[in-house]
Design a protein around this motif. Structure first.
Motif, PDB file in Angstrom:
ATOM      1  N   PHE A  37     -39.037 -27.296  61.232  1.00 52.72           N
ATOM      2  CA  PHE A  37     -39.548 -28.520  61.107  1.00 52.72           C
ATOM      3  C   PHE A  37     -40.835 -28.585  60.413  1.00 52.72           C
ATOM      4  O   PHE A  37     -41.630 -27.370  60.269  1.00 52.72           O
ATOM      5  N   ARG A  38     -41.197 -29.640  60.144  1.00 51.77           N
ATOM      6  CA  ARG A  38     -42.714 -29.625  59.532  1.00 51.77           C
ATOM      7  C   ARG A  38     -43.459 -31.074  60.042  1.00 51.77           C
ATOM      8  O   ARG A  38     -42.589 -32.002  60.342  1.00 51.77           O
ATOM      9  N   PRO A  41     -50.022 -34.694  58.654  1.00 49.53           N
ATOM     10  CA  PRO A  41     -50.932 -35.341  59.185  1.00 49.53           C
ATOM     11  C   PRO A  41     -50.579 -36.926  59.393  1.00 49.53           C
ATOM     12  O   PRO A  41     -50.352 -37.352  58.312  1.00 49.53           O
ATOM     13  N   GLY A  42     -50.451 -37.491  60.540  1.00 51.75           N
ATOM     14  CA  GLY A  42     -50.297 -38.823  60.605  1.00 51.75           C
ATOM     15  C   GLY A  42     -48.753 -39.097  60.698  1.00 51.75           C
ATOM     16  O   GLY A  42     -48.382 -40.320  60.874  1.00 51.75           O
ATOM     17  N   LYS A  43     -48.034 -38.006  60.547  1.00 51.59           N
ATOM     18  CA  LYS A  43     -46.294 -38.389  60.609  1.00 51.59           C
ATOM     19  C   LYS A  43     -45.844 -37.609  61.460  1.00 51.59           C
ATOM     20  O   LYS A  43     -46.249 -36.614  62.387  1.00 51.59           O
ATOM     21  N   GLU A  44     -44.308 -38.060  61.737  1.00 53.94           N
ATOM     22  CA  GLU A  44     -43.638 -37.369  62.859  1.00 53.94           C
ATOM     23  C   GLU A  44     -43.066 -36.003  62.428  1.00 53.94           C
ATOM     24  O   GLU A  44     -42.896 -35.786  61.080  1.00 53.94           O
ATOM     25  N   ARG A  45     -42.811 -35.201  63.195  1.00 52.06           N
ATOM     26  CA  ARG A  45     -42.164 -33.870  62.896  1.00 52.06           C
ATOM     27  C   ARG A  45     -40.712 -34.234  62.408  1.00 52.06           C
ATOM     28  O   ARG A  45     -39.948 -34.899  63.076  1.00 52.06           O
ATOM     29  N   GLU A  46     -40.447 -33.448  61.150  1.00 52.41           N
ATOM     30  CA  GLU A  46     -39.224 -33.892  60.669  1.00 52.41           C
ATOM     31  C   GLU A  46     -38.461 -32.474  60.405  1.00 52.41           C
ATOM     32  O   GLU A  46     -38.985 -31.388  60.017  1.00 52.41           O
ATOM     33  N   PRO A  88     -46.743 -31.149  46.214  1.00 52.76           N
ATOM     34  CA  PRO A  88     -47.823 -31.585  47.234  1.00 52.76           C
ATOM     35  C   PRO A  88     -47.240 -32.445  48.520  1.00 52.76           C
ATOM     36  O   PRO A  88     -47.760 -32.175  49.633  1.00 52.76           O
ATOM     37  N   SER A  89     -46.214 -33.065  48.359  1.00 54.74           N
ATOM     38  CA  SER A  89     -45.402 -33.692  49.364  1.00 54.74           C
ATOM     39  C   SER A  89     -44.744 -32.798  50.483  1.00 54.74           C
ATOM     40  O   SER A  89     -44.456 -33.139  51.545  1.00 54.74           O
ATOM     41  N   ASP A  90     -44.808 -31.168  49.975  1.00 52.66           N
ATOM     42  CA  ASP A  90     -44.422 -30.315  51.081  1.00 52.66           C
ATOM     43  C   ASP A  90     -45.548 -29.855  51.924  1.00 52.66           C
ATOM     44  O   ASP A  90     -45.234 -29.173  52.871  1.00 52.66           O
ATOM     45  N   THR A  91     -46.671 -30.363  51.837  1.00 52.98           N
ATOM     46  CA  THR A  91     -47.724 -30.080  52.461  1.00 52.98           C
ATOM     47  C   THR A  91     -47.692 -30.484  54.053  1.00 52.98           C
ATOM     48  O   THR A  91     -47.500 -31.528  54.083  1.00 52.98           O
ATOM     49  N   ALA A  92     -47.905 -29.584  54.840  1.00 51.90           N
ATOM     50  CA  ALA A  92     -47.389 -29.889  56.322  1.00 51.90           C
ATOM     51  C   ALA A  92     -47.808 -28.572  57.261  1.00 51.90           C
ATOM     52  O   ALA A  92     -47.641 -27.372  56.585  1.00 51.90           O
ATOM     53  N   THR A 118     -47.279 -22.909  61.308  1.00 48.35           N
ATOM     54  CA  THR A 118     -48.083 -22.317  60.000  1.00 48.35           C
ATOM     55  C   THR A 118     -48.282 -23.196  59.226  1.00 48.35           C
ATOM     56  O   THR A 118     -47.381 -24.186  58.785  1.00 48.35           O
ATOM     57  N   GLN A 119     -49.464 -23.294  58.740  1.00 51.96           N
ATOM     58  CA  GLN A 119     -49.839 -24.221  57.682  1.00 51.96           C
ATOM     59  C   GLN A 119     -49.552 -24.090  56.264  1.00 51.96           C
ATOM     60  O   GLN A 119     -49.848 -22.922  55.629  1.00 51.96           O
ATOM     61  N   VAL A 120     -48.949 -24.796  55.505  1.00 50.73           N
ATOM     62  CA  VAL A 120     -48.748 -24.947  54.209  1.00 50.73           C
ATOM     63  C   VAL A 120     -49.333 -26.026  53.396  1.00 50.73           C
ATOM     64  O   VAL A 120     -49.466 -27.211  53.837  1.00 50.73           O
ATOM     65  N   ALA A 121     -50.071 -25.765  52.379  1.00 57.07           N
ATOM     66  CA  ALA A 121     -50.800 -26.554  51.585  1.00 57.07           C
ATOM     67  C   ALA A 121     -50.601 -26.388  50.303  1.00 57.07           C
ATOM     68  O   ALA A 121     -50.565 -25.191  49.513  1.00 57.07           O
ATOM     69  N   VAL A 122     -50.078 -27.496  49.463  1.00 55.49           N
ATOM     70  CA  VAL A 122     -49.641 -27.481  48.090  1.00 55.49           C
ATOM     71  C   VAL A 122     -50.664 -28.132  47.237  1.00 55.49           C
ATOM     72  O   VAL A 122     -50.706 -29.405  47.650  1.00 55.49           O
TER      73      VAL A 122
END
Length: 124
Positions: A37-38, A41-46, A88-92, A118-122
């Motif tokens: 899952f991911r 910030p400010g969003k639900e876990r999906e 960038p939308s995969d950042t979570a 674990t953090q992923v930033a694109v």
């Protein structure tokens, strides 16, 4: 109890790749499936992806289908998430989870144990 430890996150440019790992320990014989899952910030876990521990059947969210691949190594009690063509939308923060029962795999409530994330930033 099942303990999960994720690794492999980091910072990557758009179009790049990362592979996440999740190692399970403890009562691993009771696992039916694992999922990723991911949560941004400010969003639900999906839901991102899931795999059946016995059959190997795989399931993906539409947003990652064709770009992400979930796999498992039963001998190592480890599940992987290969992420290609990252956006960038995969950042979570990415979390792996274990479910102990057959049935739905899409909801967070379907899972019994969670890793720490674990953090992923694109970057664009």
């Amino acid at each position: 109890q099942v303990q999960l430890v994720e690794s492999g996150g980091g910072l990557v440019q758009a179009g790049g790749s990362l592979r996440l790992s999740c190692a399970a320990s403890g009562r691993t014989f009771s696992m039916y499936g694992m999922g990723w899952f991911r949560q941004a910030p400010g969003k639900e876990r999906e839901f991102v992806a899931a795999i059946s521990w016995i059959s190997g059947n795989r399931y993906y969210a539409d947003s990652v289908k064709g770009r992400f691949t979930i796999s498992r190594d039963n001998a190592k009690n480890t599940v992987y998430l290969q992420m290609n063509s990252l956006q960038p939308s995969d950042t979570a923060a990415y979390y792996c989870a274990v479910r102990l029962k057959i049935g739905s795999y899409l909801r967070t409530t379907d899972y019994d144990y969670w890793g720490q994330g674990t953090q992923v930033a694109v970057s664009s």
